[in-house]
Structures are given as structure tokens and as C-alpha cells.
Design a protein around this motif. Structure first.
Motif, PDB file in Angstrom:
ATOM      1  N   HIS A 152     -46.106 -48.659 -23.697  1.00  0.00           N
ATOM      2  CA  HIS A 152     -45.296 -48.651 -24.919  1.00  0.00           C
ATOM      3  C   HIS A 152     -45.659 -49.906 -25.720  1.00  0.00           C
ATOM      4  O   HIS A 152     -45.249 -51.012 -25.379  1.00  0.00           O
ATOM      5  CB  HIS A 152     -43.826 -48.666 -24.503  1.00  0.00           C
TER       6      HIS A 152
ATOM      7  N   SER B 175     -47.958 -45.205 -26.076  1.00  0.00           N
ATOM      8  CA  SER B 175     -46.630 -44.852 -26.580  1.00  0.00           C
ATOM      9  C   SER B 175     -46.370 -45.690 -27.828  1.00  0.00           C
ATOM     10  O   SER B 175     -46.252 -46.914 -27.744  1.00  0.00           O
ATOM     11  CB  SER B 175     -45.574 -45.126 -25.515  1.00  0.00           C
TER      12      SER B 175
ATOM     13  N   HIS C 286     -47.729 -40.433 -26.890  1.00  0.00           N
ATOM     14  CA  HIS C 286     -46.268 -40.364 -27.031  1.00  0.00           C
ATOM     15  C   HIS C 286     -45.901 -40.965 -28.379  1.00  0.00           C
ATOM     16  O   HIS C 286     -46.177 -42.138 -28.650  1.00  0.00           O
ATOM     17  CB  HIS C 286     -45.580 -41.129 -25.905  1.00  0.00           C
TER      18      HIS C 286
END
Length: 372
Positions: A100, A145, A200
Motif C-alpha cells: 500500500h 495498492s 488494488h
């Protein structure tokens, strides 16, 4: 070559095995010093068993994805730290690492053309390439992400013209230039993670999903550009479809979090593209859709169950650190997050073993308190 990889993970292991790749078997078999496996990757997993003393076993792979998610947007993690994580994952036969890279508190990957967005501590482009290559050595795919259209406070400080009115962290998804900006940034992300089959794109906590009335510009845009009866939630779904389509043009599969889609407290005029996969993490609000809504609408799903699979630094938002006993006693990969307590049906949510739309499960490290 495989024996060398195992030696790096288990330095004291020195036993040699006869390795045979046989496409007609589904998983792998160990018979003392002989290993038969469907692929090199599965032979590697067999050697992991052998390095831990297993002399005879027959295994089949049930879940496609067994992953770890790391929130690097809020907290910096070094390349060395990721290498150690990858080795730990390999020992446990985990095969997906989702990184992320952006959050309200930071952006931690130096992408060409977007270096000015980075926090003081960030991985270089080459650092990430090295991490991806090292993960590949152990048959682990690295997934980017990048959260949008919410969780963008850090980025929107540099681009306030793209901020949604009445929000500090949400993108103005009614602004075509804002959408183009995100696509440009996503393009650079996908170039960096070119070997990843998945991206993502977030989609969670864009705004409080039960408070669209506080964002009238979304309603105005919906009725003007989508349908006379459309609402703000339709603009949100339209945006996710738009970004999802852009990702698919790179031959990658988009994923989003579940909390904003198929809400029970909203009526939608725009349908979410069924090719977008769902990472189901919560059902804390009674308006959030149950798991079966996503199955019925033909989405592939993954289990990110927050109750047992979230390690949140600072134990924020009511989370307590998971431990071995809690995981062993409470976690089942086929059990998804409980429905809200106000539901008029059973709160427990399960998916059948070998369900064709169920891809796997992830353990998530979130850095809500990055100083921890």
C-alpha cells in the motif's frame, strides 16, 4: 537452484532430493528423498516441508492466493525490511505481497514524474524493482495498492484543485482533469509493477457513504451526466468503473474494498463492472452489503477479515493485536467478517470450500499510528 533457495531460508538443511516435475499431478508428493510436483514452484514448497522434517506427504493447493498486505503509505519500511518479510512469507508458503504505497499521511514510492509527491522517507523506483525481483525468486507476486478516490489527503495538499468540496481527503470525481491526474499517476504505478497481474485501486472510505447529502456537487453531476434519477453514489460507482477500465487496458485486474458497493441503504442506477474483484474487509455499518451480494453479482472475492487478520499499529479503531491463540481459535479462511449486529439474518458469513469466486485470504499490517 531450488536447493540453493531452500538453503537460504533454512541454512542447516543439507539433504538432497530427487526432483521430478509431473504435470499430471495436482500438487506435490514427498517420499523420503524423492519429490514429485506439478511445477517448480510446488517443488519448492515440497522442499520447505522437507527442510522442516517432513519425510512423506501429499499436498494439493486449495487457495490461489495466500497473502500479506503492508501499509507503507503511513509508515516507511526499508528494502531490507521487505526482504526479511519476503523470506518469512516464503517459509510459510505465502505467495502474494500487497504494498500500500499511498495514504492520507504519505506517499512512499518515487515514481518518475511524481517525485515531488513523496514523503521524506520513501523507496526509490529501483528499490521497488529489487523488492519485486527478490519476491519473484520465492514465487511471490507483488501487488501495488494505490487508494483512490479517498485517502488522498497527502497528494491533494499538492493538488488542491482536485479536492472534493467539503473534504480534505477525497478526489473531486466530477472533475475530468482530476480523473486524468489519477490515471497518469496510476499509469506510473503500473509501469513500476509491470509484472503484477493485479492492481488494488482502493475505493474505501471515499466519503462517509451514508452522508452523500453533504456533498451536493456529486448529486448535481449525477443528474447532469448520468441520469435524471441518479445520485451521488452513482458518480462514485461510475468513477470506480472508469478507473477499473483504465487498469484493464494494461491487462491487469482491478480490485477494490467492499464497503462502498451494493449498499443496502442506497439505490444505484450504475452497475459495478463484474470484472472488478472485491477485497472484503468489513461489514461494520448496517448499510454495507453482505458477501452474497458480491457473489450474486459475479465478482471474485478475497477475505481480508479485519477482526482476525488486521494488525493495526497503535490498536486504533478498536482493534486489538491478533495473537496465535486468537488466530487458531477464531480464524477460518472460509469465514468472512460478521454482518452488522442490526442485521435481521445470521451475522456469520461463510463461503463454500472450492467456490470458484473465492481466490484467497490476506493478513494485513496497517500503520494507523506510524510511530509505533
Amino acid at each position: 537452484m531450488l536447493e540453493e533457495k531452500i538453503k537460504n531460508l533454512f541454512p542447516t538443511f543439507d539433504k538432497e532430493h530427487e526432483l521430478i516435475i509431473r504435470k499430471e499431478i495436482e500438487g506435490y508428493k514427498i517420499f523420503e528423498s524423492r519429490i514429485e510436483a506439478h511445477s517448480e514452484r510446488l517443488a519448492f514448497y515440497a522442499l520447505i516441508d522437507a527442510a522442516q522434517g517432513v519425510k512423506e506427504v501429499e499436498q494439493k493447493e486449495i487457495l490461489t492466493e495466500r497473502g500479506v498486505h503492508v501499509d507503507m503509505g503511513r509508515k516507511y519500511f526499508s528494502k531490507k525490511w521487505f526482504y526479511k518479510l519476503i523470506e518469512m512469507m516464503a517459509r510459510k508458503k505465502l505467495n502474494r505481497l500487497q504494498i500500500h504505497i499511498s495514504e492520507n499521511e504519505g506517499f512512499r514510492l518515487k515514481l518518475p514524474g511524481y517525485e515531488s509527491l513523496c514523503s521524506n522517507q520513501a523507496l526509490s523506483y529501483q528499490d521497488m524493482q529489487d523488492i519485486i525481483q527478490y519476491a519473484s525468486k520465492y514465487y511471490i507476486e507483488v501487488i501495488p495498492s494505490f487508494d483512490t478516490p479517498g485517502h488522498l489527503k497527502h497528494i491533494l495538499k499538492s493538488y488542491p484543485q482536485y479536492r472534493l468540496k467539503n473534504s480534505e481527503s477525497a478526489l473531486d470525481i466530477t472533475n475530468p482533469k482530476a480523473r486524468l491526474f489519477i490515471k497518469g499517476l496510476l499509469s506510473s504505478v503500473m509501469d513500476c509493477f509491470k509484472d503484477s497481474k493485479v492492481v488494488h485501486i482502493g475505493g474505501d472510505e471515499f466519503i462517509p457513504f451514508d452522508q452523500y447529502e453533504f456533498y451536493p456537487d456529486l448529486e448535481t453531476y449525477a443528474k447532469s451526466e448520468i441520469d435524471k434519477d441518479a445520485t451521488g453514489s452513482d458518480v462514485y460507482i461510475d468513477y470506480i468503473n472508469d478507473i477499473g477500465k483504465f487498469v484493464m487496458q494494461y491487462n491487469k485486474i482491478p480490485r477494490i474494498w467492499n464497503d462502498g458497493m451494493y449498499r443496502l441503504d442506497q439505490k444505484s442506477h450504475v452497475s459495478l463492472n463484474a470484472d472488478i474483484q472485491i477485497t472484503y474487509w468489513t461489514s461494520w455499518h448496517e448499510g454495507m452489503a453482505p458477501l452474497h451480494s458480491f457473489i450474486t453479482h459475479n465478482h471474485d472475492v478475497l477475505n481480508f477479515m479485519d477482526e482476525n487478520l488486521y494488525f493495526v499499529l497503535g490498536e486504533c479503531a478498536g482493534y486489538s493485536y491478533p495473537n496465535v491463540d486468537k488466530m487458531q481459535n477464531n480464524f477460518n479462511p472460509y469465514r468472512f467478517p460478521n454482518r452488522h449486529k442490526n442485521t435481521d439474518s445470521s451475522r456469520e458469513q461463510w463461503i463454500e470450500i472450492n467456490h470458484k469466486q473465492y481466490l484467497g485470504s490476506y493478513f494485513s499490517i496497517w500503520c494507523d499510528d506510524p510511530k509505533q
